[in-house]
Each structure stands twice: as structure tokens, then as C-alpha cells.
Scaffold this active site. Structure first.
Site, mmCIF file in Angstrom:
data_model
loop_
_atom_site.group_PDB
_atom_site.id
_atom_site.type_symbol
_atom_site.label_atom_id
_atom_site.label_comp_id
_atom_site.label_asym_id
_atom_site.label_seq_id
_atom_site.Cartn_x
_atom_site.Cartn_y
_atom_site.Cartn_z
ATOM 1 C CD GLU A 1 -2.919 1.084 2.337
ATOM 2 O OE1 GLU A 1 -4.085 1.447 2.152
ATOM 3 O OE2 GLU A 1 -2.506 0.709 3.438
ATOM 4 C CB ALA B 1 0.352 -2.236 11.529
ATOM 5 C CG MET B 2 0.162 -3.308 4.765
ATOM 6 S SD MET B 2 -0.868 -1.904 4.273
ATOM 7 C CE MET B 2 -2.059 -2.737 3.232
ATOM 8 C CD GLU B 3 -4.857 -1.820 5.547
ATOM 9 O OE1 GLU B 3 -5.464 -1.067 4.769
ATOM 10 O OE2 GLU B 3 -3.895 -1.431 6.246
ATOM 11 C CG HIS C 1 -6.137 0.800 12.731
ATOM 12 N ND1 HIS C 1 -6.615 2.090 12.757
ATOM 13 C CD2 HIS C 1 -5.702 0.603 11.458
ATOM 14 C CE1 HIS C 1 -6.496 2.628 11.556
ATOM 15 N NE2 HIS C 1 -5.928 1.755 10.746
ATOM 16 C CD GLU C 2 -3.105 -2.033 10.676
ATOM 17 O OE1 GLU C 2 -3.447 -2.295 9.507
ATOM 18 O OE2 GLU C 2 -2.799 -0.883 11.047
ATOM 19 C CG HIS D 1 -7.812 -1.749 7.762
ATOM 20 N ND1 HIS D 1 -8.576 -0.800 7.132
ATOM 21 C CD2 HIS D 1 -6.810 -1.073 8.390
ATOM 22 C CE1 HIS D 1 -8.055 0.408 7.366
ATOM 23 N NE2 HIS D 1 -6.991 0.264 8.133
ATOM 24 C CD GLU E 1 -5.947 3.444 6.859
ATOM 25 O OE1 GLU E 1 -6.068 3.149 8.065
ATOM 26 O OE2 GLU E 1 -5.362 2.703 6.042
#
Length: 873
Positions: free
Chosen positions: A141, A282-284, A317-318, A321, A340
Site C-alpha cells: 500500500e 502496520a499494514m492490513e 485497527h488492522e 480492516h 482509515e
């Protein structure tokens, strides 16, 4: 809308990617070979295929296993490759086969390598050099899947994915889906790992990782497809036990979201991976979420307790998603806030569900909400839904507005509709668009259906217009008049900037006992009757996204009625008073008079807001020694009773927020010169330096380190620098860099700026020290000096590796000034430079400097007079 986007031709739509990677070179040029077969639908006849590539070399291509196509042209600016075909493709399905070479780069984007120091003996196949071991993972992303393989890299070009990779036999490969099979590789010592086919998803959510990984595992309490689903936290070997805290939250959060969305978690497994070098938090990635180590690991014996809340929130949060963003994806990057803003709000909702004792919504109001108001008060802010023509311009939209204003507006709406009805609408939205893409209007439609209200009409200005209102109050006996107008931080809004009419939930808290009366301001001004003159406050619990400007005498009455105010109310009144002082709608003396009575306050979040507001005032007036000394004396008097009461010890059964309050008060008092606190801190530091590792409680490392550096010299600074080099604590390096930035010695500040750009500090962490230097009234000028001196030198490390990290330098390094001359210098310096990737931050810095300068000029005389009259100067 699509006509306003710079997108790929609509001739071909991908349906499935089958990607195979081999010949991974674990040294030298770090190259790898790849073959990707893209099953696609030809939507209209074409004799060429255009897709996205960056830092990828296509060696050959063919269609439906036909003759190799050698005619490939590259558009490097737009990150595309066009494959010219010998004959036209007819409508229908086809398979495009592409052989290519890529690089496992060191830029924390695409398919990249991450360095780390092992804590135990590693597997023999682990890549290493003289200094580091390596793991590999992806970060796609927003537009970096194209760095790893040729693809149609746009969010609404969804497809399914298959993946296989050839790696050393003793390493582990991970991807979005569970492992399907393992077979012998092309050479002895290698194995080929393949994974199940994924559901359709956007390219930016595709992911894989390779390394010396181990894991801790738990299972959901809820059954999915008749089984309790495995949830794992993966780390490099030796760190797996530090994943247990995140693991406990992860499986509970998956179940919680499955319940409140009324949709079961969509994949057969949920993996969380700690990545040693990571530009973001972080990345979902669907089914394989990747995290910065400090956002997912927690060491019960060594980590500061404040990281517990960070880990719990980022995990939530992740995982949010996985539904909102992955199952249903925004149609285009202009609607990033759909991902987001929602994940931020619902992430806090999940943490509040698991840890009601943390009272996270009050923390959100003090931190997220106030931060969003601050940025959105600038002319250089942007709407929540911001037009994006090219996806390559999206990085700067991953900011406070998309995340924090987006979540604040969602909190406002959910409070108005009720959380239950809001979540019902969200569930309907997710069900209607599962495995597809959606727009903001689609969400409004679902929420309108669930609530029976025309959500689009009253919410569109909040999403599509810049800024927010200040609600100004005028009092009459038994009633108040309220008027909304655009709030600009510099206090000089023009008529053409004040044309938006916002829907404002008033939330009047009044009476004895106090109760909340809900109403809405849907015009420029209105009158509210039946108001108790003895006590009232609007925007109860600070759920509305706006500032409130009370008459000066009302602030005095609110100070006397603090027991009727919730924590969120207190935070809101203090935050509003501070912001209105800067804009000129109120005065600094009104703020100080209000907080002067908070000596006996016992809530951490309230003290946090007091500290932040006073720090801002001290920063603007730092160059006026008499005012600076007076503000320091004011802070000392305010904090002394509380800090002397709370002490240094952490009882075993103490709650989380009291521990956080102790840290804050010790830091606040020492910063104001409290001699007893500084003396004790120095004693503890000397004992620690002499070898007593228990002399400083793990929760007070940052407080004591900051304190001794700020009140010491080179010896203390060098001791912390050495601790950075040897610490094994997951958060220890971050703590050390921030502490080093507290120095009051300009030469040591310059040393720190050089140090963070050395090979000893990963790019991901190199903004931590500069952030502290920038916030330091004694050394902030060193940031600007360094940026100018090293722009073409040492700053290349950041500029070439991670624009997002460079943006943090600009954002934090230049915002604190209050001199127009420096603003002119900044504009002149960057005039002939490429500022893509941080041009918004430069504009915001200019806005902040102008607001600070106007504030300083306007308020300094009255502030000094007040400090003198009240015995502080």
C-alpha cells in the site's frame, strides 16, 4: 469520476494472479526471478497490454502460452509497461504470462529486506552479513505491489491470488492464505512452498514474507466453518514470547468484529507478523497483517506499560480492516478515509470493549480528536475525501485528516445515530458490497436505511469540505445564542472561507443534576432556551467535531463546576481555550486562569491535556525569558501537589491509568524545575549506570532518561547513546533516541541528528530523535539548520529510502517556529527543490508559523502582565 483519474486502460480486467518466485539472491544485488500468469477478461479488442511496474524488468511475455512477445516499452514516470502484441486479443478470457526480475530492496516498499540483530542462534539458512541477519516481507500500500511483480495495481481491479516461492529448507514462508503444499526445490537445500488461492482482493493487500520465523498461537472462541480458527503472531526466532500480549487481543478482536459486523471473519486463518524495519505502524494485508515491532511485541519484564495500549489498538485497527477495507474496499484512493477513519474509530471501540478500565475514549479525545482539530484549523488542510487524480500522489493523504478527523467525524455520527444503529448500517454496507468496492455515498445509503435519516445531506459537508466550525456563545438570562463560523488557527478567516454550513450536534449539558439535551444547529445561528445559568456546557463529552468559544465569565464558572464535567468535557474545555488563545478568539490568560484550579485533579487524561496546552504556550513564548520563566513557575506550582502525592513507586495492583499519570506528572514537574523530582531521578540514573538494572522501573525509563539528559550534559547523553547500542528491549531504542533529543546543548543536538542518519539507526526510526529536538525549546533551531546543511548530503538516506519518514522530519521539524523570518527562509530554501511527497507538510508548517507569530505578537504583553500580577514573574 473515473474520467478525473489517471488510471490504466479499461481494455483488460484481471481475474486471477498465479505468481511464482525463485532464485532469491540473499546477497549482492538481492535479485529474484518471477513468473506471473494473469488470467484476465478482455473487455474490448486490443493489441497491447498496459500494466504497472516499478523497478521490475520484464524479460519475456506471452498470451495464452503463445509466442513470446519481445516488444515491451516502459513509462517510468507513470510506472507502467506496455506489451505490444503481434495480433489483437478478442473479447473473452485470456492468460498473460510474464517472466521478470525484481529486487528485494532496502526501501521498506514492495518486496524488501529488513535487517535485525538475532537474540538467539538462527536457522542456518538465514541470510546474514557481518553485521545483520535478514528477513523479507512485502509492503504494497498504496502503489508498491508493482515493485514486486507486474500487475494491474489499482484498488478496484480486484482479483484472486495464488502464490509459491522457493526458499531454503529451514526458513518459513507466509502469505495471505494457508500453506497448500511443500515440495523439493530446484536445488538441494531448497523447498518450494505454495499457498491456497485467495478470495478476490486488491493488489495492495497481497502479501508474503520469508524468514527465520517462529510463532505463538491461540484459537478463537467462536467457531468458523465449524472450527475454532487459528490466530498466530509470528516473529524472528527468539522473540515469539513477546507476541503473547498481541495474540490475546487478536483472537478476542476477531471474534468481537465478527459479532458486531454480523459477518464472520472471511479467511481461514489470521496471522500477525513482526517486521524489523517498517516505515508505517502496520499494514492490513488480508490474513497476514504486518507490524512494526513496537506495535505488536511487548515484553512484560522490560517494556513500558504505555506500549500495551499501543499494541492493543494497532492490532484492533488492522483487524478491523479485514472487513472494512479488505472485504469491502474503497473504489479509489480519494476515499481512503473509508478505510482509515473507520478502522481508527472501530479499533478504539474494540479496545474499549476489551479494556473498559483504560477509558480509551477520553484518551482519544485528548490525543486523536485534538490533533485532528489542530491540523484541520490550517488553511493548508484538506477535506476528508480529497480528490486524487494520480495514485502516485496518495502518500500524503495517509495523514491526520484521513485517520483522526475521519474517525472523529464517525464518532460524532455514531453518537448521533447511536452506536447500535450505526453498526447495523455498517453491517448492511459490508454485506451489500462484499468482495467488491464501494464509495462514501454507498456508506451513507446504508446508514440512512438503518437509521431512517438522510445521512448524506447532513454529513457531506463534513466529508467534502475543508475545516470545521467554532461555535460562539452569547448569554442572556435563561438562554444562550449560538453562532457557527469557520475556525482558522491564525484567526483571520475571510468571508469566502466561511461559506460552509455544518450540521452541528449541540449536546447541551445543563441543570442540577446535569442532563444532556440533544439538538442540532443547522444554520448560522440559533437560540437555545431553558438553560440553567448556574451551569451549562455544550458539546457534552466532546462528541461533536468543533470548538466552543464561551464568554470569559463562563470559563470561570466552569472552573468552579469541574465536578459536573466528565473527563472528556474537561479535556475539551482546556483544548478549546488553548486553541482560541492562539487564534485570538480568546486569551492565554483565560486558559491559565481556568487550569490554575486543577492542582487536585487526579485523572491522567486531563493532566495530559493540561501538559500539552501549556507546552504549546511555552514553545511560542520561549524566546521571551521573563514569560518563559513565569510559565515555568506556573507549571511548577500547578504540578507540585500532584507529583508529591503520587510519588515514584508502582504498587503491584495499580491500575494502568494511574501508572501513566505518575509518568506524566514526574515529567511535567521535572520540566518545570521541581528540585526533589530531578534529584531523585538523577540518583536512580546513577544507580542504573553503576549496574543496578532494577534502579529504574521499566515504566519510568523514558521519564528518567529524558530528565537526566535535559538537566545534564555530555556524560548523560553519551550514557543513553550507549544504551541505544546495547538495549534488547523492543521499545528501548525508541526511548533512547527521544531522550537524547531532550539535550539543551546545541552541539549534542547536532550529534544526535548526525547519529540518526548513520548506519546504526534504521531509517524507520531516524525521526524519533529529531521529533524530540524539534519539540525542545532550547534546540529546535538545530533541525532547520541541519536540514539546510545536509539536504544534499546525509539527508539522502531518508530521501532515497522512505518519503513518509522524510515527511515526518518536515512535519515535526518546522511546525514549532513562531518567526516569519524563518518561514521566509524555508520557502526560499525549498523554492527550487522537488518537494513531492511533503509539499502539504511544508504548506502546513508555513500556516503554523504564521499562526504562532500572530499569537506571540498579540498576546505577549497581556500574558506578561498576568504572570506578574499573579506572582509568577
Amino acid at each position: 469520476m473515473a474520467n478525473n483519474r489517471d488510471i490504466l486502460p479499461a481494455d483488460i480486467k484481471p481475474l486471477n494472479y498465479n505468481l511464482s518466485l525463485s532464485n532469491l539472491q540473499f546477497s549482492g544485488d538481492w535479485r529474484y526471478d518471477g513468473i506471473v500468469q494473469i488470467t484476465s477478461k478482455v473487455q474490448k479488442e486490443t493489441d497491447e497490454i498496459t500494466l504497472n511496474v516499478k523497478d521490475i524488468q520484464i524479460s519475456s511475455a506471452s498470451v495464452d502460452n503463445g509466442e513470446d512477445v519481445q516488444d515491451v516499452t516502459y513509462d517510468e514516470k507513470n510506472q507502467r509497461a506496455t506489451i505490444k502484441l503481434p495480433s489483437k486479443l478478442n473479447k473473452g478470457n485470456t492468460t498473460i504470462s510474464i517472466r521478470f526480475q525484481g529486487t528485494m530492496n532496502d526501501k521498506m516498499a514492495g518486496f524488501y529486506r529488513a535487517r535485525y540483530q538475532p537474540t538467539v542462534e538462527a536457522a542456518k539458512g538465514t541470510p546474514k552479513d557481518d553485521k545483520h541477519h535478514y528477513m523479507f516481507s512485502t509492503q504494497f500500500e498504496a502503489c508498491d505491489a508493482r515493485r514486486a511483480f507486474p500487475c494491474f495495481d489499482e484498488p478496484n481491479l480486484k482479483a484472486s491470488f495464488e502464490f509459491e516461492v522457493e526458499i531454503p529448507e529451514d526458513l518459513v514462508a507466509l502469505s495471505n492464505m494457508p500453506e497448500k503444499s511443500t515440495s523439493k526445490g530446484s536445488k538441494p537445500g531448497l523447498k518450494r512452498v505454495s499457498f491456497d488461492k485467495s478470495p478476490v482482493m486488491s493488489t495492495y493487500l497481497y502479501a508474503w514474507a520469508v524468514g527465520d520465523f517462529t510463532y505463538v498461537e491461540a484459537f478463537t472462541e467462536r467457531k468458523y466453518n465449524g472450527k475454532n480458527m487459528p490466530v498466530r503472531v509470528y516473529t524472528t526466532r527468539g522473540l515469539e514470547n513477546q507476541g503473547k500480549f498481541a495474540l490475546e487481543h487478536a483472537h478476542k478482536t476477531v471474534d468481537y468484529f465478527s459479532d458486531i459486523f454480523d459477518i464472520e471473519y472471511p479467511l481461514p486463518k489470521s496471522d500477525l507478523l513482526a517486521v524489523h524495519e517498517f516505515a508505517m505502524g502496520a499494514m492490513e494485508n488480508w490474513g497476514l497483517v504486518t507490524y512494526r515491532t513496537t506495535a505488536v511485541l511487548f515484553d512484560e519484564e522490560k517494556s513500558d506499560a504505555r506500549y500495551k495500549q499501543r499494541v492493543a489498538y494497532v492490532v484492533a485497527h488492522e483487524l478491523a480492516h479485514q472487513w472494512f477495507g479488505n472485504l469491502v474496499t474503497m473504489d479509489w484512493w480519494s476515499e481512503l478515509w473509508l478505510n482509515e477513519g473507520f478502522a481508527t474509530w472501530v479499533g478504539w471501540l474494540a479496545v474499549d470493549h476489551i479494556h473498559p478500565e483504560w477509558k480509551v475514549w477520553s484518551t482519544f479525545v485528548a490525543e486523536g480528536y485534538q490533533t485532528a482539530l489542530s491540523l484541520d484549523s490550517l488553511r493548508s488542510s484538506h477535506p476528508i475525501e480529497v480528490p486524487v487524480k494520480s495514485a502516485l500522489d496518495i502518500d500524503q493523504i495517509f495523514d491526520t485528516i484521513s485517520y483522526l478527523k475521519g474517525s472523529s467525524v464517525i464518532r460524532m455520527l455514531s453518537n448521533h445515530l447511536t452506536v447500535e444503529i450505526f453498526l447495523k448500517g455498517v453491517s448492511n454496507y459490508l454485506k451489500a458490497h462484499s468482495y467488491g468496492n464501494a464509495t462514501t455515498d454507498d456508506l451513507w445509503l446504508a446508514l440512512s436505511g438503518a437509521s431512517g435519516q438522510d445521512v448524506k445531506t447532513f454529513m457531506d459537508p463534513w466529508i467534502r469540505k475543508i475545516g470545521f466550525p467554532v461555535v460562539t456563545i452569547a448569554e442572556e438570562p435563561g438562554q444562550i445564542s449560538i453562532r457557527q463560523s469557520r475556525f482558522i488557527k491564525s484567526g483571520n478567516a475571510k468571508a469566502e472561507e466561511d461559506e460552509t454550513l455544518w450540521w452541528v450536534p449541540v449536546g447541551l449539558k445543563t441543570g442540577e443534576p446535569a442532563k444532556v439535551v440533544h439538538s442540532e444547529l443547522q444554520q448560522k445561528q440559533d437560540t437555545i432556551r431553558d438553560v440553567d445559568d448556574a451551569f451549562y456546557k455544550i458539546n457534552a463529552d466532546q462528541t461533536g467535531f468543533y470548538r466552543t468559544n464561551y464568554p470569559p465569565q463562563r470559563l470561570t464558572k466552569l472552573a468552579a463546576a469541574r465536578d459536573k464535567l466528565s473527563v472528556e468535557d474537561k479535556v475539551g474545555v482546556i483544548g478549546d481555550a488553548a486553541a482560541l488563545a492562539i487564534s485570538g478568539d480568546a486569551t492565554t490568560t483565560a486558559l491559565l486562569s481556568f487550569v490554575e484550579g486543577f492542582q487536585q485533579e487526579q485523572d491522567y487524561v486531563v493532566w495530559s491535556q493540561i501538559q500539552m496546552s501549556l507546552a504549546k504556550v511555552r514553545a511560542v513564548f520561549s524566546e521571551n525569558k521573563k514569560i518563559a520563566d513565569g510559565l515555568k513557575k506556573f507549571t511548577l506550582k500547578l504540578s507540585t501537589p500532584a507529583v508529591e502525592k503520587i510519588g515514584w513507586e508502582f504498587p503491584a495492583d495499580e491500575d494502568f491509568l494511574t501508572g501513566q499519570l505518575r509518568k506524566l506528572l514526574l515529567a511535567m514537574a521535572s520540566g518545570a524545575g521541581h528540585e526533589g523530582t530531578i534529584k531523585t531521578g538523577k540518583q536512580k540514573f546513577e544507580s542504573w549506570k553503576a549496574g543496578d538494572s532494577k534502579a529504574i522501573n521499566q515504566n519510568l525509563r523514558s521519564t528518567v532518561f529524558n530528565m537526566v539528559v535535559a538537566n545534564g550534559g555530555k556524560d548523560e547523553y553519551e550514557a543513553i547513546k550507549n544504551e541505544y547500542r546495547v538495549t534488547q528491549s523492543v521499545d528501548g531504542k525508541e526511548v533512547c533516541l527521544v531522550a537524547m533529543g531532550r539535550t539543551k546543548d546545541s552541539s549534542l543536538a547536532q550529534d544526535l541528528l548526525n547519529f540518526v542518519l548513520s548506519d546504526e539507526v534504521p531509517v524507520q526510526d531516524c525521526h524519533n530523535g529529531p521529533m524530540a529536538v524539534a519539540a525542545n525549546n532550547d534546540t529546535r533551531g538545530e533541525i532547520w539548520k541541519f536540514l539546510q546543511q545536509e539536504w544534499d548530503g546525509k539527508m539522502q538516506k531518508v530521501r532515497s529510502s522512505a518519503t513518509v519518514v522524510l515527511d515526518r522530519w518536515i512535519k515535526t521539524g518546522l511546525n514549532q517556529f513562531s518567526d516569519r523570518e524563518i518561514d521566509q527562509q524555508i520557502q526560499a530554501f525549498f523554492k527550487d527543490k522537488d518537494v513531492s511527497g511533503f509539499d502539504r507538510s511544508l504548506a502546513q508548517a508555513s500556516d503554523n508559523i504564521e499562526a504562532n507569530a500572530r499569537y506571540k505578537e498579540r498576546d505577549h504583553a497581556a500574558l506578561l502582565e498576568w504572570l506578574e500580577a499573579n506572582g509568577y514573574a
